[in-house]
Design a protein around this motif. Structure first.
Motif, PDB file in Angstrom:
ATOM      1  N   SER A   9      80.880  19.598  -8.742  1.00  0.00           N
ATOM      2  CA  SER A   9      81.447  19.513 -10.134  1.00  0.00           C
ATOM      3  C   SER A   9      82.622  18.843 -10.399  1.00  0.00           C
ATOM      4  O   SER A   9      82.897  18.116 -11.292  1.00  0.00           O
ATOM      5  CB  SER A   9      81.444  20.931 -10.813  1.00  0.00           C
ATOM      6  OG  SER A   9      82.291  21.628 -10.141  1.00  0.00           O
ATOM      7  N   CYS A  10      83.483  18.782  -9.246  1.00  0.00           N
ATOM      8  CA  CYS A  10      84.745  18.131  -9.399  1.00  0.00           C
ATOM      9  C   CYS A  10      85.184  17.418  -8.204  1.00  0.00           C
ATOM     10  O   CYS A  10      84.631  16.442  -7.874  1.00  0.00           O
ATOM     11  CB  CYS A  10      86.019  19.194  -9.844  1.00  0.00           C
ATOM     12  SG  CYS A  10      87.581  18.568 -10.238  1.00  0.00           S
ATOM     13  N   VAL A  43      90.248  11.558 -10.152  1.00  0.00           N
ATOM     14  CA  VAL A  43      89.625  10.479 -10.883  1.00  0.00           C
ATOM     15  C   VAL A  43      88.257  10.354 -10.898  1.00  0.00           C
ATOM     16  O   VAL A  43      87.576  10.242  -9.779  1.00  0.00           O
ATOM     17  CB  VAL A  43      90.243   8.979 -10.039  1.00  0.00           C
ATOM     18  CG1 VAL A  43      89.369   7.611 -10.823  1.00  0.00           C
ATOM     19  CG2 VAL A  43      91.625   8.874 -10.017  1.00  0.00           C
ATOM     20  N   PRO A  44      87.692  10.531 -11.920  1.00  0.00           N
ATOM     21  CA  PRO A  44      86.022  11.012 -12.041  1.00  0.00           C
ATOM     22  C   PRO A  44      84.994   9.924 -11.170  1.00  0.00           C
ATOM     23  O   PRO A  44      84.196  10.376 -10.384  1.00  0.00           O
ATOM     24  CB  PRO A  44      85.828  10.862 -13.622  1.00  0.00           C
ATOM     25  CG  PRO A  44      86.844  11.229 -14.170  1.00  0.00           C
ATOM     26  CD  PRO A  44      88.258  10.523 -13.420  1.00  0.00           C
ATOM     27  N   GLU A  45      85.422   8.695 -11.455  1.00  0.00           N
ATOM     28  CA  GLU A  45      84.392   7.752 -10.788  1.00  0.00           C
ATOM     29  C   GLU A  45      84.623   7.773  -9.353  1.00  0.00           C
ATOM     30  O   GLU A  45      83.681   7.766  -8.509  1.00  0.00           O
ATOM     31  CB  GLU A  45      84.941   6.255 -11.342  1.00  0.00           C
ATOM     32  CG  GLU A  45      84.054   5.205 -10.672  1.00  0.00           C
ATOM     33  CD  GLU A  45      82.585   5.431 -11.066  1.00  0.00           C
ATOM     34  OE1 GLU A  45      81.703   5.036 -10.230  1.00  0.00           O
ATOM     35  OE2 GLU A  45      82.005   6.250 -12.197  1.00  0.00           O
ATOM     36  N   VAL A  85      80.847  14.539 -15.451  1.00  0.00           N
ATOM     37  CA  VAL A  85      79.484  14.451 -15.513  1.00  0.00           C
ATOM     38  C   VAL A  85      79.076  13.553 -14.386  1.00  0.00           C
ATOM     39  O   VAL A  85      77.808  13.802 -14.136  1.00  0.00           O
ATOM     40  CB  VAL A  85      79.230  13.907 -16.851  1.00  0.00           C
ATOM     41  CG1 VAL A  85      79.467  12.446 -17.272  1.00  0.00           C
ATOM     42  CG2 VAL A  85      77.546  13.997 -17.307  1.00  0.00           C
ATOM     43  N   GLY A  86      79.656  12.605 -14.174  1.00  0.00           N
ATOM     44  CA  GLY A  86      78.816  11.752 -13.085  1.00  0.00           C
ATOM     45  C   GLY A  86      78.867  12.575 -11.697  1.00  0.00           C
ATOM     46  O   GLY A  86      77.996  12.337 -10.956  1.00  0.00           O
ATOM     47  N   ALA A  87      79.912  13.107 -11.383  1.00  0.00           N
ATOM     48  CA  ALA A  87      79.923  14.080 -10.376  1.00  0.00           C
ATOM     49  C   ALA A  87      78.850  15.167 -10.233  1.00  0.00           C
ATOM     50  O   ALA A  87      78.089  15.188  -9.305  1.00  0.00           O
ATOM     51  CB  ALA A  87      81.400  14.818 -10.134  1.00  0.00           C
ATOM     52  N   LEU A  88      78.427  15.740 -11.450  1.00  0.00           N
ATOM     53  CA  LEU A  88      77.496  16.690 -11.351  1.00  0.00           C
ATOM     54  C   LEU A  88      76.065  15.839 -11.213  1.00  0.00           C
ATOM     55  O   LEU A  88      75.254  16.835 -10.550  1.00  0.00           O
ATOM     56  CB  LEU A  88      77.581  17.316 -12.843  1.00  0.00           C
ATOM     57  CG  LEU A  88      78.696  18.413 -13.052  1.00  0.00           C
ATOM     58  CD1 LEU A  88      79.062  18.561 -14.764  1.00  0.00           C
ATOM     59  CD2 LEU A  88      78.506  19.600 -12.589  1.00  0.00           C
ATOM     60  N   MET A  89      75.982  14.949 -11.884  1.00  0.00           N
ATOM     61  CA  MET A  89      74.673  14.245 -11.692  1.00  0.00           C
ATOM     62  C   MET A  89      74.412  14.020 -10.009  1.00  0.00           C
ATOM     63  O   MET A  89      73.274  14.160  -9.715  1.00  0.00           O
ATOM     64  CB  MET A  89      74.685  13.033 -12.523  1.00  0.00           C
ATOM     65  CG  MET A  89      74.502  13.049 -13.891  1.00  0.00           C
ATOM     66  SD  MET A  89      74.811  11.538 -14.997  1.00  0.00           S
ATOM     67  CE  MET A  89      73.476  10.665 -14.417  1.00  0.00           C
TER      68      MET A  89
END
Ligand code: KG4
Ligand code: ZN
Length: 342
Positions: A9-10, A43-45, A85-89
């Protein structure tokens, strides 16, 4: 019954195999601190890409370590929110694909529910209902935990989460990221009385939290003159502990049926905070339960365990969709304040 759990998630990639009788057959966590540390935050990406690289080999490693193959796994569970969201996916899609390949059910797990039930993985005697202080990097809540899928939120933060405050203050002090463990280490040789800091919302009627003012007070203190880093760290940690204990005491007043005071989430790994909460529980004649430190910070054993609990309770699976926000108590009233978390 053996569940493969996945957590993305993170900024932690994690996989675990957990049996319904509480045996942790294998578990691994790879933090991405070295990746995000220089950026001063996640950094999400970068997080999503690192999950893609690390997750599949990690799942292979936990299967290998436990001597099981996928056909011997009874269900696959992955955190589906809240989070990036990208990490969760990455976790949801990987989990679904494995479940499909093995012909087993897939369970989408709420990360907050995984934290909320994690103390029962470590402590078989812990029974419902209990008061949970859920303190992590993204959340700071007091919840009445009535059972799997049944949560009543008694309080939340009106601005920063406690872990977020640790992380921001650690940056101010030049202690790096993540801040919690660094501040705890520095605080050991500090004098908390050397630096006066405020206790936001202490004594307020509602058990909500606020940490933004405390962080600002640390910044002003540092701007105003020289202080030993260890003293500021100790004073900050003590102020957070005072706020958490005071707000938790207020919530306990409202939950006389609670059978235990429970803490979970990354900040619950902090030994000064654990000691303070244990004292509060003892004064109320309640047991205090907190998982071991590794189970407080993000991991996949708690995700697999939440799936075990949900299946044992006969709950219907949640939709397998990545959700940035996913409150545990959808009926909780919004709280006045800036960055209110789910
Ligand atoms: O539960 P977690 O691993 O991830 C989230 O779901 O957010 O919590 C991470 C947070 C970070 O803010 C980190 O600084 C904090 O938990 N943390 C601590 C300690 N270990 C981790 N805070 C205080 N003392 C610690 N020992
Ligand atoms: Zn967490």
């Amino acid at each position: 019954m053996i569940v493969l759990g996945i957590e993305t998630s993170c900024d932690e990639t994690a996989a675990a195999l957990v049996a319904a009788d509480r045996r942790i057959l294998a578990q691994r966590v790879a933090s991405q601190h070295e990746l995000h540390g220089p950026m001063g935050g996640v950094v999400p990406e970068l997080a999503a890409r690192a999950h893609v690289e690390r997750l599949a080999p990690m799942i292979a490693a936990v299967l290998d370590e436990s001597g099981l193959d996928l056909a011997q796994v009874d269900a696959v569970a992955a955190t589906a929110g809240p989070g990036l969201v990208g990490a969760l996916m990455v976790g949801v899609v990987t989990g679904q694909a494995l479940a499909w390949a093995a012909g087993r059910p897939f369970l989408a797990i709420n990360h907050l529910e995984a934290h909320a039930l994690s103390p029962r993985l470590a402590c078989p005697d812990l029974s419902f209902p209990y008061l949970l202080l859920l303190v992590s990097g993204g959340h700071c809540q007091l919840l009445a935990v009535q059972g799997p899928g049944a949560y009543r939120r008694l309080a939340t933060t009106i601005d920063d989460a406690a872990g977020e405050a640790f992380d921001k203050v650690a940056i101010l002090l030049g202690l790096g990221f993540p801040g919690g463990p660094a501040i705890e280490r520095a605080a050991r040789s500090g004098d908390p009385a050397a630096v006066p800091l405020p206790r936001p919302l202490l004594g307020a009627a509602e058990p909500h939290f606020s940490f933004a003012g405390l962080k600002t007070a640390v910044r002003r203190t540092l701007e105003a003159g020289a202080h030993r880093t260890a003293d500021v760290a100790a004073a900050f940690q003590e102020a957070v502990a005072d706020c958490l204990a005071d707000r938790t005491a207020r919530a306990l007043d409202r939950l006389p049926e609670a059978r235990a005071l429970v803490a979970a989430g990354g900040v619950a790994a902090n030994s000064a905070i654990r000691a303070r909460l244990a004292g509060l529980a003892a004064a109320r004649g309640l047991p205090f339960v907190a998982p071991p430190a590794w189970l407080c910070t993000d991991n996949a054993a708690m995700v697999a365990w939440a799936a075990c609990e949900r299946m044992a309770a006969g709950l219907a699976p949640e939709a397998p969709t990545a959700r940035p926000r996913w409150p545990l108590d959808p009926l909780a009233e919004p709280v006045r304040g800036a960055g209110v978390k789910a």
